[in-house]
Enzyme design. Structure first.
Site, short mmCIF file in Angstrom:
data_model
loop_
_atom_site.label_atom_id
_atom_site.label_comp_id
_atom_site.label_asym_id
_atom_site.label_seq_id
_atom_site.Cartn_x
_atom_site.Cartn_y
_atom_site.Cartn_z
N HIS A 1 -10.41 -5.35 -3.11
CA HIS A 1 -9.09 -5.62 -2.53
C HIS A 1 -9.21 -5.92 -1.05
O HIS A 1 -10.09 -5.41 -0.36
CB HIS A 1 -8.14 -4.42 -2.73
CG HIS A 1 -8.69 -3.11 -2.21
ND1 HIS A 1 -9.61 -2.37 -2.91
CD2 HIS A 1 -8.46 -2.43 -1.07
CE1 HIS A 1 -9.92 -1.28 -2.22
NE2 HIS A 1 -9.23 -1.30 -1.09
N LEU A 2 -8.30 -6.75 -0.58
CA LEU A 2 -8.13 -6.99 0.85
C LEU A 2 -6.91 -6.22 1.30
O LEU A 2 -5.91 -6.14 0.58
CB LEU A 2 -7.88 -8.47 1.14
CG LEU A 2 -8.89 -9.50 0.70
CD1 LEU A 2 -8.43 -10.89 1.14
CD2 LEU A 2 -10.26 -9.21 1.28
N HIS A 3 -6.98 -5.65 2.51
CA HIS A 3 -5.79 -5.10 3.17
C HIS A 3 -5.26 -6.19 4.11
O HIS A 3 -6.02 -6.77 4.88
CB HIS A 3 -6.15 -3.89 4.04
CG HIS A 3 -6.71 -2.72 3.30
ND1 HIS A 3 -5.99 -1.57 3.08
CD2 HIS A 3 -7.93 -2.50 2.75
CE1 HIS A 3 -6.74 -0.69 2.43
NE2 HIS A 3 -7.93 -1.23 2.23
N ASN B 1 -12.90 -3.10 2.89
CA ASN B 1 -13.80 -1.95 2.96
C ASN B 1 -14.76 -1.98 1.76
O ASN B 1 -14.32 -2.24 0.64
CB ASN B 1 -13.00 -0.65 2.93
CG ASN B 1 -12.07 -0.51 4.13
OD1 ASN B 1 -12.39 -0.96 5.22
ND2 ASN B 1 -10.91 0.09 3.92
N GLY C 1 -15.58 2.84 3.96
CA GLY C 1 -14.26 3.44 3.80
C GLY C 1 -13.57 3.07 2.50
O GLY C 1 -12.36 3.29 2.36
N GLN C 2 -14.32 2.51 1.54
CA GLN C 2 -13.68 2.13 0.26
C GLN C 2 -13.42 3.38 -0.57
O GLN C 2 -14.31 4.21 -0.77
CB GLN C 2 -14.59 1.16 -0.51
CG GLN C 2 -13.93 0.63 -1.77
CD GLN C 2 -14.76 -0.44 -2.49
OE1 GLN C 2 -15.91 -0.70 -2.12
NE2 GLN C 2 -14.17 -1.06 -3.50
N ASP D 1 0.85 -1.19 0.00
CA ASP D 1 0.00 0.00 0.00
C ASP D 1 0.89 1.25 0.00
O ASP D 1 1.89 1.31 0.72
CB ASP D 1 -0.90 -0.02 1.24
CG ASP D 1 -2.04 0.99 1.13
OD1 ASP D 1 -3.20 0.56 1.08
OD2 ASP D 1 -1.76 2.21 1.10
P1 AMP Z 1 -9.67 1.43 0.42
O1 AMP Z 1 -9.80 2.73 1.17
O2 AMP Z 1 -10.06 0.23 1.20
O3 AMP Z 1 -10.38 1.51 -0.93
O4 AMP Z 1 -8.13 1.23 0.15
C1 AMP Z 1 -7.46 1.76 -0.95
C2 AMP Z 1 -6.00 1.69 -0.62
O5 AMP Z 1 -5.27 1.77 -1.82
C3 AMP Z 1 -5.50 2.83 0.27
O6 AMP Z 1 -4.94 2.29 1.45
C4 AMP Z 1 -4.45 3.54 -0.59
O7 AMP Z 1 -3.34 3.97 0.14
C5 AMP Z 1 -4.09 2.45 -1.59
N1 AMP Z 1 -3.64 2.88 -2.89
C6 AMP Z 1 -4.26 3.72 -3.76
N2 AMP Z 1 -3.56 3.85 -4.89
C7 AMP Z 1 -2.47 3.06 -4.76
C8 AMP Z 1 -1.34 2.76 -5.60
N3 AMP Z 1 -1.21 3.30 -6.82
N4 AMP Z 1 -0.40 1.93 -5.11
C9 AMP Z 1 -0.50 1.38 -3.89
N5 AMP Z 1 -1.54 1.62 -3.06
C10 AMP Z 1 -2.51 2.45 -3.48
#
Ligand code: AMP
Ligand code: ZN
Length: 112
Positions: free
Chosen positions: A98-100, A85, A91-92, A30
């Protein structure tokens, strides 16, 4: 899907620190890490959110991938958190499923 940042990462069109890939999934760092280890796991095909994910095998595959990754990152014994999310209240912010995978520090509960 054109314009989707995670599709572009999957296609190699924008750079990412990829740590694992295979079986239609990719894990990468991330860009705004919230823990010492903060990886994102995506399917290579575009799926907007959990609401759009109709294939239970794909969903199970993502979880299994997260578990393998946690082990490879040596997070399994101390523990880790997997977050998914969904839509604005969840919070998406990136609308490609995607999974964190978060680890390397104790996590708080409840989440913010
Ligand atoms: P969410 O808020 O669950 O949709 O998570 C999206 C995540 O994607 C956030 O934690 C961002 O920091 C991450 N993110 C967005 N663009 C990129 C990118 N180009 N490379 C790596 N992480 C990213
Ligand atoms: Zn996408």
């Amino acid at each position: 899907m054109s314009g989707c940042v995670f599709c572009k990462i999957a296609a190699g069109e924008i750079p990412a620190q990829i740590v694992k890939q295979g079986n239609g999934m990719i894990a990468f760092a991330d860009m705004n890490p919230q823990a010492p280890t903060h990886l994102l796991i995506i399917p290579t095909i575009h799926i907007g959110s959990l609401n759009d994910a109709k294939d239970p095998q794909l969903l199970g595959g993502l979880l299994g991938f997260a578990r393998e990754l946690a082990k490879e990152q040596k997070l399994d014994t101390r523990g880790y958190r997997v977050v998914l999310n969904t839509n604005p209240d969840g919070g998406q912010t990136v609308f490609h499923l995607h999974l964190h995978l978060l680890g390397g520090r104790p996590m708080n509960w409840p989440p913010g």
